[in-house]
Design a protein around this motif. Structure first.
Motif, PDB file in Angstrom:
ATOM      1  N   THR A   1     -33.901 -12.038 -24.703  1.00  0.00           N
ATOM      2  CA  THR A   1     -34.005 -12.152 -23.559  1.00  0.00           C
ATOM      3  C   THR A   1     -32.996 -10.772 -23.354  1.00  0.00           C
ATOM      4  O   THR A   1     -32.117 -10.713 -23.426  1.00  0.00           O
ATOM      5  N   ASN A   2     -33.440 -10.304 -22.010  1.00  0.00           N
ATOM      6  CA  ASN A   2     -32.645  -9.324 -21.504  1.00  0.00           C
ATOM      7  C   ASN A   2     -32.036  -8.513 -21.895  1.00  0.00           C
ATOM      8  O   ASN A   2     -31.463  -8.335 -22.433  1.00  0.00           O
ATOM      9  N   THR A   3     -33.232  -7.508 -22.839  1.00  0.00           N
ATOM     10  CA  THR A   3     -32.487  -6.520 -23.701  1.00  0.00           C
ATOM     11  C   THR A   3     -32.603  -5.418 -23.265  1.00  0.00           C
ATOM     12  O   THR A   3     -32.120  -4.720 -24.400  1.00  0.00           O
ATOM     13  N   GLU A   4     -33.254  -5.085 -22.252  1.00  0.00           N
ATOM     14  CA  GLU A   4     -33.162  -3.517 -22.026  1.00  0.00           C
ATOM     15  C   GLU A   4     -32.555  -3.221 -20.364  1.00  0.00           C
ATOM     16  O   GLU A   4     -33.251  -3.965 -19.878  1.00  0.00           O
ATOM     17  N   SER A   5     -31.574  -3.028 -20.222  1.00  0.00           N
ATOM     18  CA  SER A   5     -31.108  -2.732 -18.719  1.00  0.00           C
ATOM     19  C   SER A   5     -31.320  -0.944 -18.987  1.00  0.00           C
ATOM     20  O   SER A   5     -30.437  -0.099 -19.675  1.00  0.00           O
ATOM     21  N   TYR A   6     -31.213  -0.823 -17.302  1.00  0.00           N
ATOM     22  CA  TYR A   6     -30.817   0.849 -16.720  1.00  0.00           C
ATOM     23  C   TYR A   6     -28.993   1.046 -17.207  1.00  0.00           C
ATOM     24  O   TYR A   6     -28.554   0.354 -16.911  1.00  0.00           O
ATOM     25  N   SER A   7     -29.398   2.181 -17.372  1.00  0.00           N
ATOM     26  CA  SER A   7     -28.019   3.359 -17.315  1.00  0.00           C
ATOM     27  C   SER A   7     -28.353   4.341 -16.537  1.00  0.00           C
ATOM     28  O   SER A   7     -29.456   4.991 -16.164  1.00  0.00           O
TER      29      SER A   7
ATOM     30  N   LYS B   1     -31.213  -3.755 -12.686  1.00  0.00           N
ATOM     31  CA  LYS B   1     -30.808  -3.559 -13.635  1.00  0.00           C
ATOM     32  C   LYS B   1     -31.591  -3.355 -15.040  1.00  0.00           C
ATOM     33  O   LYS B   1     -31.770  -2.689 -15.705  1.00  0.00           O
ATOM     34  N   ARG B   2     -32.555  -4.820 -14.768  1.00  0.00           N
ATOM     35  CA  ARG B   2     -32.849  -5.031 -16.347  1.00  0.00           C
ATOM     36  C   ARG B   2     -34.380  -3.868 -15.848  1.00  0.00           C
ATOM     37  O   ARG B   2     -35.119  -3.754 -15.131  1.00  0.00           O
ATOM     38  N   LYS B   3     -34.718  -3.533 -16.979  1.00  0.00           N
ATOM     39  CA  LYS B   3     -35.595  -2.863 -17.481  1.00  0.00           C
ATOM     40  C   LYS B   3     -37.104  -4.498 -18.364  1.00  0.00           C
ATOM     41  O   LYS B   3     -36.541  -5.212 -18.842  1.00  0.00           O
ATOM     42  N   VAL B   4     -38.219  -3.834 -17.595  1.00  0.00           N
ATOM     43  CA  VAL B   4     -39.152  -4.478 -18.705  1.00  0.00           C
ATOM     44  C   VAL B   4     -40.131  -3.655 -19.671  1.00  0.00           C
ATOM     45  O   VAL B   4     -40.284  -2.747 -19.371  1.00  0.00           O
ATOM     46  N   ARG B   5     -41.740  -4.499 -19.892  1.00  0.00           N
ATOM     47  CA  ARG B   5     -42.516  -4.247 -20.609  1.00  0.00           C
ATOM     48  C   ARG B   5     -43.784  -4.422 -20.845  1.00  0.00           C
ATOM     49  O   ARG B   5     -43.351  -5.684 -19.996  1.00  0.00           O
TER      50      ARG B   5
ATOM     51  N   ALA C   1     -34.472 -13.359 -15.424  1.00  0.00           N
ATOM     52  CA  ALA C   1     -34.562 -13.653 -17.055  1.00  0.00           C
ATOM     53  C   ALA C   1     -36.049 -12.710 -17.872  1.00  0.00           C
ATOM     54  O   ALA C   1     -36.556 -13.243 -17.658  1.00  0.00           O
ATOM     55  N   VAL C   2     -35.935 -11.556 -17.994  1.00  0.00           N
ATOM     56  CA  VAL C   2     -36.334 -11.214 -18.434  1.00  0.00           C
ATOM     57  C   VAL C   2     -36.698 -11.606 -19.932  1.00  0.00           C
ATOM     58  O   VAL C   2     -36.224 -11.453 -21.231  1.00  0.00           O
ATOM     59  N   ILE C   3     -38.403 -12.272 -20.434  1.00  0.00           N
ATOM     60  CA  ILE C   3     -38.404 -12.763 -22.010  1.00  0.00           C
ATOM     61  C   ILE C   3     -39.510 -12.142 -22.650  1.00  0.00           C
ATOM     62  O   ILE C   3     -40.848 -11.970 -22.307  1.00  0.00           O
TER      63      ILE C   3
END
Length: 182
Positions: A15-21, A60-64, A97-99
């Motif tokens: 969960t929540n592995t990638e965030s924008y900077s 903030k959260r990136k998804v794929r 939550a990004v799973i």
């Protein structure tokens, strides 16, 4: 005879592995807030030109592709979905939550349908109501700690295929009904 095995969800997904900077220096962002998706239907995506607009602090959260997004606030409001396509520079709220599943264990569509069953939504909402915060909320660890029973991957794909074809039919029928009403 089909054998299903019990797993802890956190052992089969992250969960929540990638965030924008801001160091990435995107010129714009396409942003999805928790209130803009219900039952996998997106109402709107906000376009934010970063040259003259401020990025919301929760963007903030990136998804794929095949990321499941699940609102951590008031799960009973059903603000969740599965990403099948996305615009460029797409971010979702930290209220999700990004799973992302381990594809050697789980089919993302199968997990999405499982997590959106009323039983799971009701259980997660009951957990949310036990929090000490001002509103019912769950933590990503509440999702990760769920124990689920799953069949083999081929069976998961078959189940997900049937359910997604039913969903497509429902969407088509809804469109037909809207056209008839008009």
């Amino acid at each position: 005879m089909e054998t299903w095995k019990k797993i802890r969800l956190g052992d089969a997904c992250k969960t929540n592995t990638e965030s924008y900077s801001t160091k990435e220096k995107w010129g714009f962002v396409n942003y999805l807030d928790t209130g803009n998706i219900t039952n996998n239907t997106i109402d709107s995506i906000q376009f934010i030109n970063l040259k003259n607009m401020k990025l919301p602090s929760r963007a903030k959260r990136k998804v794929r592709t095949d990321s499941i997004i699940y609102s951590t606030v008031r799960p009973n409001q059903r603000h969740f979905g599965i990403i099948k396509s996305q615009p460029e520079n797409f971010l979702v709220s930290t209220g999700f939550a990004v799973i992302d599943v381990d594809t050697n264990i789980l089919n993302a569509d199968f997990l999405y349908y499982l997590l959106t069953q009323n039983t799971f939504v009701d259980n997660l909402h009951a957990v949310a109501e036990q929090t000490a915060s001002a509103y019912p909320a769950i933590k990503p660890s509440d999702i990760e700690n769920l124990e689920i029973e799953i069949p083999d991957l081929a069976t998961q794909r078959k189940i997900a295929c049937i359910l997604s074809s039913l969903d497509r039919k429902i969407v088509k029928n809804t469109e037909i009904n809207k056209n008839l009403a008009a």
